[in-house]
Design a protein around this motif. Structure first.
Motif, mmCIF file in Angstrom:
data_model
loop_
_atom_site.group_PDB
_atom_site.id
_atom_site.type_symbol
_atom_site.label_atom_id
_atom_site.label_comp_id
_atom_site.label_asym_id
_atom_site.label_seq_id
_atom_site.Cartn_x
_atom_site.Cartn_y
_atom_site.Cartn_z
ATOM 1 N N UNK A 118 0.826 -1.199 0.000
ATOM 2 C CA UNK A 118 0.000 0.000 0.000
ATOM 3 C C UNK A 118 0.863 1.253 0.000
ATOM 4 N N UNK A 119 1.936 1.231 0.798
ATOM 5 C CA UNK A 119 2.861 2.362 0.832
ATOM 6 C C UNK A 119 3.429 2.621 -0.568
ATOM 7 N N UNK A 120 3.767 1.555 -1.296
ATOM 8 C CA UNK A 120 4.314 1.701 -2.644
ATOM 9 C C UNK A 120 3.286 2.339 -3.578
ATOM 10 N N UNK A 121 2.052 1.809 -3.526
ATOM 11 C CA UNK A 121 1.014 2.316 -4.428
ATOM 12 C C UNK A 121 0.649 3.765 -4.112
ATOM 13 N N UNK A 122 0.576 4.114 -2.818
ATOM 14 C CA UNK A 122 0.260 5.493 -2.441
ATOM 15 C C UNK A 122 1.351 6.435 -2.922
ATOM 16 N N UNK A 123 2.610 6.018 -2.729
ATOM 17 C CA UNK A 123 3.732 6.847 -3.180
ATOM 18 C C UNK A 123 3.674 7.058 -4.689
ATOM 19 N N UNK A 124 3.426 5.947 -5.429
ATOM 20 C CA UNK A 124 3.333 6.045 -6.886
ATOM 21 C C UNK A 124 2.111 6.871 -7.291
ATOM 22 N N UNK A 125 1.020 6.649 -6.580
ATOM 23 C CA UNK A 125 -0.220 7.384 -6.859
ATOM 24 C C UNK A 125 -0.016 8.883 -6.660
ATOM 25 N N UNK A 126 0.638 9.233 -5.543
ATOM 26 C CA UNK A 126 0.913 10.647 -5.257
ATOM 27 C C UNK A 126 1.797 11.258 -6.346
ATOM 28 N N UNK A 127 2.799 10.467 -6.769
ATOM 29 C CA UNK A 127 3.686 10.957 -7.831
ATOM 30 C C UNK A 127 2.905 11.160 -9.129
ATOM 31 N N UNK A 128 1.984 10.215 -9.429
ATOM 32 C CA UNK A 128 1.158 10.349 -10.637
ATOM 33 C C UNK A 128 0.308 11.609 -10.581
ATOM 34 N N UNK A 129 -0.295 11.872 -9.409
ATOM 35 C CA UNK A 129 -1.130 13.062 -9.246
ATOM 36 C C UNK A 129 -0.297 14.332 -9.390
ATOM 37 N N UNK A 130 0.905 14.337 -8.775
ATOM 38 C CA UNK A 130 1.778 15.510 -8.888
ATOM 39 C C UNK A 130 2.150 15.764 -10.342
ATOM 40 N N UNK A 131 2.422 14.674 -11.066
ATOM 41 C CA UNK A 131 2.769 14.818 -12.478
ATOM 42 C C UNK A 131 1.576 15.344 -13.265
ATOM 43 N N UNK A 132 0.382 14.838 -12.902
ATOM 44 C CA UNK A 132 -0.832 15.311 -13.574
ATOM 45 C C UNK A 132 -1.066 16.792 -13.301
ATOM 46 N N UNK A 133 -0.813 17.210 -12.052
ATOM 47 C CA UNK A 133 -0.962 18.628 -11.707
ATOM 48 C C UNK A 133 0.014 19.481 -12.520
#
Length: 305
Positions: A118-133
């Motif tokens: 879960x920690x891995x997916x959240x970190x990747x998810x957050x990075x994806x959102x930051x990139x999208x922003x």
């Protein structure tokens, strides 16, 4: 016999003592084993409790990250939205497992692995959102720049269009034919058909309007319509039943007579014969206005006695 009996008695007592010592040692060993087992069990429970607390803290942190990302109001793709829902569901399941209390070593290991993933997916998810922003910010900046550029271009096009219209109007004015010289002669017509010029109003039957056109290299060398307006001495426009209208100098006007000339820009003299439909001529000055190409060519006139 008595001596043998006396010797056996001390030997029995010695065996009993040895047995008692073994029993005591065994009891002591059992106590030590039970103490160590209890101590290990306590440590294990404490360890599990500490792990549960750590895992609970970990889940709180993960859930906080997910909420912060969601609160960013970035426009998420369908994949990121699905991942967001999946993370929330996973956190809910892990909380339920931890809420059961004491976990077995196997369950604890499973939860630890789930939290790790879960920690891995959240970190990747957050990075994806930051990139999208970042992409959204870049696209917004690009869009605003394009809007500004389009507004600038539109303004330039509008300015150029107006300049083009003004230039077109100026060229049109410059192309219009203008009078160079002009004069008007009145004629009477004899019974033989011969024309004789006169200066008096009574015998006059028609006017000859003689003119030359000013040199104009911009004017097209072709046939040009010429509109004639004749104003009598009282200031009235002389018209005929077939007189129509035309546009010149931004207004619609009625003409007295219409003809055309072949302009070659060679100084040719042109003559327009006009017979007065409202005979006889009046004494006074007749004003003749000539128009061509949407503008005034010039004016001339004649005074009859």
């Amino acid at each position: 016999m008595e001596n043998q009996s006396g010797q056996q008695q001390p030997k029995k007592n010695s065996n009993v003592i040895y047995f008692l010592i073994v029993v005591v040692l065994a009891l002591l060993g059992t106590d030590v084993y039970l103490y160590l087992q209890k101590n290990n069990s306590d440590k294990k429970i404490v360890y599990q409790h500490d792990e549960q607390t750590r895992l609970q803290t970990e889940l709180d942190s993960l859930e906080s990250q997910v909420e912060q990302v969601t609160a960013g109001k970035a426009k998420m793709t369908a994949a990121l939205t699905a991942k967001n829902d999946s993370l929330k569901s996973t956190i809910k399941v892990l909380r339920a497992k931890l809420a059961k209390g004491k976990l077995t070593a196997q369950e604890l290991a499973k939860v630890q692995e789930d939290v790790k993933q879960l920690r891995y997916f959240v970190t990747k998810y957050t990075a994806d959102i930051d990139e999208l922003k970042k992409q959204n910010t870049s696209l917004t900046t690009e869009r605003d720049t394009l809007k500004t550029n389009l507004a600038t271009v539109a303004k330039k096009v509008d300015t150029l269009s107006k300049q083009n219209e003004d230039l077109g109007a100026k060229v049109k004015v410059a192309q219009a034919l203008k009078l160079a010289t002009s004069d008007v002669v009145a004629y009477k017509i004899k019974g033989s058909g011969k024309e004789v010029d006169v200066t008096r109003a009574n015998p006059a039957k028609k006017l000859k309007i003689n003119f030359t056109v000013a040199s104009n290299t911009l004017a097209t060398k072709t046939m040009h319509d010429i509109y004639v307006r004749v104003i009598d001495p009282t200031g009235n426009l002389i018209t005929a039943p077939d007189s129509g209208t035309f546009s010149a100098d931004g207004q619609d006007l009625q003409y007295t007579y219409k003809t055309s000339i072949d302009f070659k820009d060679d100084g040719t003299q042109y003559t327009i014969d006009w017979i007065n439909p409202t005979l006889p001529f009046q004494k006074g000055t007749y004003t003749i206005m000539l128009y061509a190409d949407g503008g005034t060519m010039g004016k001339t006139g004649i005074t009859l006695k």
